[in-house]
Design a protein around this motif. Structure first.
Motif, PDB file in Angstrom:
ATOM      1  N   GLY A 231       0.816  -1.212   0.000  1.00  0.00           N
ATOM      2  CA  GLY A 231       0.000   0.000   0.000  1.00  0.00           C
ATOM      3  C   GLY A 231       0.840   1.248   0.000  1.00  0.00           C
ATOM      4  O   GLY A 231       2.050   1.210  -0.251  1.00  0.00           O
ATOM      5  N   THR A 232       0.195   2.355   0.305  1.00  0.00           N
ATOM      6  CA  THR A 232       0.874   3.644   0.341  1.00  0.00           C
ATOM      7  C   THR A 232       1.742   3.726   1.598  1.00  0.00           C
ATOM      8  O   THR A 232       1.705   2.830   2.453  1.00  0.00           O
ATOM      9  N   LEU A 233       2.476   4.799   1.709  1.00  0.00           N
ATOM     10  CA  LEU A 233       3.376   4.997   2.843  1.00  0.00           C
ATOM     11  C   LEU A 233       2.624   4.846   4.166  1.00  0.00           C
ATOM     12  O   LEU A 233       1.548   5.426   4.348  1.00  0.00           O
ATOM     13  N   GLY A 234       3.179   4.064   5.069  1.00  0.00           N
ATOM     14  CA  GLY A 234       2.577   3.886   6.385  1.00  0.00           C
ATOM     15  C   GLY A 234       3.302   4.718   7.421  1.00  0.00           C
ATOM     16  O   GLY A 234       4.403   5.228   7.174  1.00  0.00           O
ATOM     17  N   CYS A 235       2.700   4.856   8.569  1.00  0.00           N
ATOM     18  CA  CYS A 235       3.370   5.508   9.688  1.00  0.00           C
ATOM     19  C   CYS A 235       4.587   4.648  10.055  1.00  0.00           C
ATOM     20  O   CYS A 235       4.522   3.418   9.989  1.00  0.00           O
ATOM     21  N   LEU A 236       5.671   5.267  10.455  1.00  0.00           N
ATOM     22  CA  LEU A 236       6.860   4.500  10.792  1.00  0.00           C
ATOM     23  C   LEU A 236       6.781   3.904  12.193  1.00  0.00           C
ATOM     24  O   LEU A 236       7.153   2.754  12.397  1.00  0.00           O
ATOM     25  N   ARG A 237       6.285   4.666  13.151  1.00  0.00           N
ATOM     26  CA  ARG A 237       6.201   4.193  14.533  1.00  0.00           C
ATOM     27  C   ARG A 237       4.874   4.609  15.150  1.00  0.00           C
ATOM     28  O   ARG A 237       4.376   5.696  14.882  1.00  0.00           O
TER      29      ARG A 237
END
Length: 155
Positions: free
Chosen positions: A66-72
């Protein structure tokens, strides 16, 4: 084929592909890919947030489609953090109404998150699936995803 049957077939496929695989990353990547492809385009973002062993009570993005996810994501924050803290699956029909929702991608309108436990029963990760549709997930999704996650690290 109804959705419950599809989930049973997907679980069998995932279990067969990851059988004997020792890499947890490979297991998560395989499950993300198979689920995302099976439910495209309803599953907008499909992936795992892994418990970070170096940071107390924090998730770090793992394999996903998918698209960019949250890193943390800290435990207790947003939908994924809520599931990490409670260790219970959740269906959110409208993420915009969920207190403290973290908008990793503003296109997301509904979400389902399921905990993943290791062989010792400890939380290892959460499976996060987002949809651009409102109210995209139901109990059949929950039951199917829980079954997949239950065998993911032990298959």
């Amino acid at each position: 084929m109804d959705k419950a049957e599809l989930y049973r077939d997907l679980k069998a496929e995932i279990d067969a592909v990851v059988a004997g695989e020792t890499s947890v990353t490979a297991r998560y990547a395989t499950a993300s890919c198979i689920l995302a492809q099976a439910f495209k385009p309803r599953f907008f973002w499909t992936g795992f947030y892994v418990v970070d062993p170096l940071k107390d009570r924090e998730l770090v993005v793992g394999p996903y489609q998918g698209t960019l996810g949250c890193l943390r994501i800290p435990f207790g924050k947003g939908v994924c953090g809520h599931v990490a803290a409670t260790q219970e699956p959740i269906i959110v029909p409208d993420v915009h109404a969920f207190p403290g929702h973290i908008a990793c991608d503003s296109a997301t309108n509904s979400e389902i998150v399921v905990p993943v436990f290791d062989d010792e029963g400890q939380l290892a990760a959460v499976l996060d699936i987002d949809s651009t549709e409102h109210d995209a997930f139901d109990e059949v999704d929950r039951e199917g995803l829980v079954a997949i996650c239950q065998g993911l690290l032990t298959a």
